[in-house]
Design a protein around this motif. Structure first.
Motif, PDB file in Angstrom:
ATOM      1  N   ILE A 183      15.838 -11.996   4.325  1.00  0.00           N
ATOM      2  CA  ILE A 183      14.470 -11.823   4.411  1.00  0.00           C
ATOM      3  C   ILE A 183      14.275 -10.503   4.928  1.00  0.00           C
ATOM      4  N   ILE A 184      14.770  -9.816   6.008  1.00  0.00           N
ATOM      5  CA  ILE A 184      14.747  -8.559   6.485  1.00  0.00           C
ATOM      6  C   ILE A 184      15.203  -7.617   5.502  1.00  0.00           C
ATOM      7  N   SER A 185      16.588  -8.013   5.181  1.00  0.00           N
ATOM      8  CA  SER A 185      17.176  -7.006   4.070  1.00  0.00           C
ATOM      9  C   SER A 185      16.196  -6.883   2.793  1.00  0.00           C
ATOM     10  N   ASN A 186      15.636  -7.776   2.267  1.00  0.00           N
ATOM     11  CA  ASN A 186      14.956  -7.760   1.153  1.00  0.00           C
ATOM     12  C   ASN A 186      13.716  -6.735   1.651  1.00  0.00           C
ATOM     13  N   PHE A 187      13.054  -7.003   2.891  1.00  0.00           N
ATOM     14  CA  PHE A 187      11.931  -6.184   2.772  1.00  0.00           C
ATOM     15  C   PHE A 187      12.284  -4.847   3.146  1.00  0.00           C
ATOM     16  N   TYR A 188      13.128  -4.431   4.022  1.00  0.00           N
ATOM     17  CA  TYR A 188      13.886  -3.146   4.381  1.00  0.00           C
ATOM     18  C   TYR A 188      14.049  -2.397   2.806  1.00  0.00           C
ATOM     19  N   SER A 189      14.637  -3.194   1.896  1.00  0.00           N
ATOM     20  CA  SER A 189      15.175  -2.460   0.498  1.00  0.00           C
ATOM     21  C   SER A 189      13.931  -2.128  -0.305  1.00  0.00           C
ATOM     22  N   ARG A 190      12.710  -2.488   0.054  1.00  0.00           N
ATOM     23  CA  ARG A 190      11.317  -2.017  -0.508  1.00  0.00           C
ATOM     24  C   ARG A 190      11.345  -0.421  -0.277  1.00  0.00           C
ATOM     25  N   ALA A 191      11.569   0.049   0.830  1.00  0.00           N
ATOM     26  CA  ALA A 191      11.615   1.431   1.065  1.00  0.00           C
ATOM     27  C   ALA A 191      12.515   2.254   0.143  1.00  0.00           C
ATOM     28  N   GLY A 192      12.225   3.515   0.458  1.00  0.00           N
ATOM     29  CA  GLY A 192      13.417   4.343  -0.621  1.00  0.00           C
ATOM     30  C   GLY A 192      12.644   5.356  -1.154  1.00  0.00           C
ATOM     31  N   GLY A 229       3.717  10.000  -6.153  1.00  0.00           N
ATOM     32  CA  GLY A 229       4.385  11.043  -6.058  1.00  0.00           C
ATOM     33  C   GLY A 229       4.533  11.814  -4.542  1.00  0.00           C
ATOM     34  N   LEU A 230       4.025  10.870  -3.395  1.00  0.00           N
ATOM     35  CA  LEU A 230       3.658  11.281  -2.154  1.00  0.00           C
ATOM     36  C   LEU A 230       4.913  10.646  -1.210  1.00  0.00           C
ATOM     37  N   LYS A 231       4.799  11.223  -0.053  1.00  0.00           N
ATOM     38  CA  LYS A 231       5.855  10.844   0.642  1.00  0.00           C
ATOM     39  C   LYS A 231       5.125  10.091   2.042  1.00  0.00           C
ATOM     40  N   VAL A 232       5.690   8.846   2.013  1.00  0.00           N
ATOM     41  CA  VAL A 232       5.094   7.660   2.961  1.00  0.00           C
ATOM     42  C   VAL A 232       5.781   7.542   4.053  1.00  0.00           C
ATOM     43  N   LEU A 233       5.151   7.498   5.048  1.00  0.00           N
ATOM     44  CA  LEU A 233       5.649   6.989   6.498  1.00  0.00           C
ATOM     45  C   LEU A 233       5.351   5.572   6.895  1.00  0.00           C
ATOM     46  N   LEU A 234       6.135   4.463   6.759  1.00  0.00           N
ATOM     47  CA  LEU A 234       5.357   3.233   7.345  1.00  0.00           C
ATOM     48  C   LEU A 234       6.082   2.979   8.623  1.00  0.00           C
ATOM     49  N   LEU A 235       5.479   2.677   9.593  1.00  0.00           N
ATOM     50  CA  LEU A 235       5.747   2.178  11.098  1.00  0.00           C
ATOM     51  C   LEU A 235       5.458   0.875  11.363  1.00  0.00           C
ATOM     52  N   ALA A 236       6.004  -0.069  11.563  1.00  0.00           N
ATOM     53  CA  ALA A 236       5.825  -1.629  11.843  1.00  0.00           C
ATOM     54  C   ALA A 236       6.036  -1.702  13.197  1.00  0.00           C
ATOM     55  N   ASP A 237       4.992  -2.500  14.047  1.00  0.00           N
ATOM     56  CA  ASP A 237       5.290  -2.648  15.369  1.00  0.00           C
ATOM     57  C   ASP A 237       4.619  -4.108  15.591  1.00  0.00           C
ATOM     58  N   SER A 238       5.240  -5.224  16.040  1.00  0.00           N
ATOM     59  CA  SER A 238       6.904  -5.266  16.101  1.00  0.00           C
ATOM     60  C   SER A 238       7.230  -6.284  15.268  1.00  0.00           C
ATOM     61  N   ILE A 287       0.872  -1.227  -0.068  1.00  0.00           N
ATOM     62  CA  ILE A 287      -0.222   0.016   0.182  1.00  0.00           C
ATOM     63  C   ILE A 287       0.870   1.165  -0.023  1.00  0.00           C
ATOM     64  N   GLY A 288       2.076   1.147   0.620  1.00  0.00           N
ATOM     65  CA  GLY A 288       3.003   2.361   0.775  1.00  0.00           C
ATOM     66  C   GLY A 288       3.421   2.703  -0.776  1.00  0.00           C
ATOM     67  N   GLU A 289       3.909   1.380  -1.463  1.00  0.00           N
ATOM     68  CA  GLU A 289       4.300   1.554  -2.461  1.00  0.00           C
ATOM     69  C   GLU A 289       3.276   2.214  -3.596  1.00  0.00           C
ATOM     70  N   TYR A 290       2.178   1.895  -3.496  1.00  0.00           N
ATOM     71  CA  TYR A 290       1.350   2.541  -4.237  1.00  0.00           C
ATOM     72  C   TYR A 290       0.992   4.159  -4.014  1.00  0.00           C
ATOM     73  N   ILE A 336       9.269   6.165   0.594  1.00  0.00           N
ATOM     74  CA  ILE A 336       8.714   5.205   1.518  1.00  0.00           C
ATOM     75  C   ILE A 336       9.715   5.528   2.619  1.00  0.00           C
ATOM     76  N   THR A 337       9.389   6.028   3.867  1.00  0.00           N
ATOM     77  CA  THR A 337      10.545   5.915   4.948  1.00  0.00           C
ATOM     78  C   THR A 337       9.939   4.860   5.964  1.00  0.00           C
TER      79      THR A 337
END
Length: 590
Positions: free
Chosen positions: A369-378, A329-338, A321-324, A390-391
């Protein structure tokens, strides 16, 4: 769906909790979705491993009542989310079922709610005309969703260039109505609506690759922006024990950070923190718009009757959803807990499939797995030259606050910012409880960010930050010496070093999240206050005995804190600053 429709079918041969082994009669693929017939309902499941003619699938609900021989129907489609206007302000579970439209306290078995209301009417404004040539990700038109400009795009699964044959005139349309017709090189026509579907475990990359700029993402939290800054499109994580302030810190970041859309992935605890999010977020005021923060927020949460192993779906749904929105052209903040709970879900399924375990039983490939997921931010450039980002900031809940456990160590390799919450700081009510010495930001080492800070904050800003870190380390060392040798067992300089570090701690690092002024500090004010604190540090003071040091610096700290609670450069602020000046002059060495 059935085998007669050219879809693969199969039968259950084994059940281990919510891991089901299916013998198939045709091809299946990784992450493909299937449905298992259970009494009068169908249960949704995802293929997580394929071995010869056996597919291992994880069921997203309780498998109670399933038996060997039960029919399984594969769809040929991957796990995907429905995207379009109407996502904002919604509460979803990890599979994007709308929790606002569910009946009763729990989702009924096999009862899957619609993610979007396709009959909802939206104002549409075209931005292309007949004859224009477009490709995946290009904007066809736009609508307004809770004050946010929502772009209607060419679906990302389109792989060629297309010609716009028809586009709807400006007006109001249902989300499911055709708003454009595209033709390909063979004159095949494609009807486009405001709604499209994206697979959740494949990153969408139809944007142009260019060198990214490094722009500071202002969170207005001093201990982050000043000491350990994060950039727009950057990654960070917050490890810390229970009760150290992760949830309050997340609330503060989501309210004050410079972002257009906020997405909360409550993929961890199903009580406490998640309850707080549902209870508190609708009440939070948005300082950017003056409205409610929930109007530009989406919450993804596991429901109580989702198995633990299904938690990983939540983080992927949230990221997609964040990638969408980033593609608009929007700035998205994604927070994941936990994300610790996500890792535990991976461990649970890995153990059930009898894979080779890594440290503490987690999968061997957990870091990947964690690195691949974090790499989708940017930070990305769109086809039209606009940018989106996406931050991503995740939280980790290490058992017993142990920051050496596998999830924390694996996340350290992927995230560029490390905000370690300290139990000791939390116990002493020093909030945010981010440890200033253990924490770090790798971005501040990048020449691009250093140039940005020199241009937009201060030419010598990075040097000042490094100086503050050194002061804090020296203060900690002085405190340890005083604790061992006693107040009168160390030179007078040790007391001054300790208390000058305490001034930085109380004035810069600590912040009142419940005070209307102190909770949000723009960079201009952070710069001004840091200069004032360093001015105190570089001032030599004269004391007769160590007993005079403590009360003197407490007066300085009190004046500084009154400045923090006053509107910047107001009469109150100036008055307290003058009081501070007078206090300093009392003991200043000539």
């Amino acid at each position: 769906m059935s085998a007669a429709q050219n879809y693969t079918a199969g039968k259950i041969t084994g059940i281990i909790a919510n891991l089901v082994i299916v013998e198939v009669d045709g091809p299946v693929s990784q992450n493909e979705i299937c449905f298992i017939q259970s009494e009068s309902v169908k249960l949704m499941a995802e293929v997580i491993k394929v071995n010869d003619n056996k597919a291992y699938v994880q069921v997203f609900e309780s498998t109670r009542g399933l038996k060997p021989g039960t029919l399984v129907e594969f769809t040929g489609a991957m796990l995907e989310v429905t995207l379009g206007p109407g996502l904002l302000s919604r509460n979803y579970d990890g599979l994007q079922h709308n929790l606002n439209t569910m009946e009763g306290l729990f989702l009924k078995k096999g009862d899957y709610t619609r993610a979007l209301d396709e009959d909802c009417i939206w104002p549409f404004k075209p931005v292309v005309k007949a004859g224009d040539v477009v490709q995946a990700g290009d904007f066809l038109g736009e609508t307004i969703e809770n004050q946010v400009r929502h772009r209607i795009m060419v679906p990302f699964k389109f792989e060629d260039r297309y010609t716009v044959k028809m586009v709807a005139e400006e007006g109001e349309y249902e989300a499911g109505n055709t708003i454009a017709v595209l033709t390909d090189r063979k004159n095949n026509e494609f009807d486009i609506t405001m709604i499209q579907k994206w697979p959740v475990k494949l990153a969408v990359r139809s944007y142009r690759e260019k060198p990214r700029p490094f722009k500071l993402l202002e969170t207005k939290i001093r201990t982050i922006d000043t000491l350990n800054p994060i950039v727009e499109g950057g990654t960070g994580f917050i490890p810390g024990p229970f009760g150290s302030g992760k949830t309050v810190l997340q609330h503060a970041i989501s309210k004050q950070a410079d972002a257009d859309v906020v997405i909360i992935a409550a993929c961890g605890e199903r009580a406490n923190e998640v309850v707080e999010i549902f209870a508190e977020f609708p009440k939070l005021d948005d300082p950017r718009t003056g409205r409610k923060l929930m109007e530009r927020t989406i919450i993804i949460a596991n429901t109580s009757n989702m198995p633990v192993a299904s938690r990983e779906a939540s983080v992927y749904t949230a990221m997609t959803i964040g990638e969408y929105y980033r593609s608009m052209g929007l700035k998205v903040l994604l927070l994941a807990d936990s994300t610790s709970r996500w890792a535990q879900a991976l461990r649970e399924m890995s153990n059930r499939m009898e894979e080779l375990p890594g440290p503490d039983g987690f999968p061997v490939d957990l870091p990947a797995i964690i690195s691949n997921f974090y790499s989708r931010a940017g930070y990305v450039y769109l086809n039209n030259g606009e940018t989106g980002s996406i931050t991503f900031i995740g939280t980790v809940s290490p058992a017993g606050g142990n920051l050496k456990e596998p999830v924390t160590e694996s996340t350290k390799k992927a995230a560029r910012c490390f905000y370690a919450l300290s139990q000791q700081r939390a116990d002493s009510k020093r909030y945010p409880a981010i440890d200033p010495i253990e924490s770090y930001s790798k971005y501040i080492e990048y020449p691009e960010l250093q140039e940005y800070l020199a241009k937009h904050v201060s030419e010598d800003w990075v040097g000042k930050v490094m100086q503050v870190r050194n002061i804090l380390i020296r203060g900690k060392e002085a405190a340890e010496q005083i604790n061992i040798l006693g107040d009168d067992g160390v030179p007078m300089d040790y007391h001054q070093i300790l208390w000058k570090a305490e001034v930085i701690d109380f004035v810069i690092l600590q912040q009142d999240a419940f005070d209307e002024i102190d909770r949000s500090t723009p960079m201009e004010r952070q710069h001004y206050m840091l200069d004032k604190v360093l001015e105190v540090y570089h001032t030599d003071f004269s004391f007769e005995s160590f007993e005079e040091v403590n009360p003197f610096f407490k007066r300085i700290i009190n004046s500084f804190r009154q400045m923090n609670y006053a509107v910047f450069r107001s009469d109150d602020f100036n008055r307290h600053e003058k009081e501070l000046h007078n206090i300093i002059e009392e003991r200043k060495t000539a």
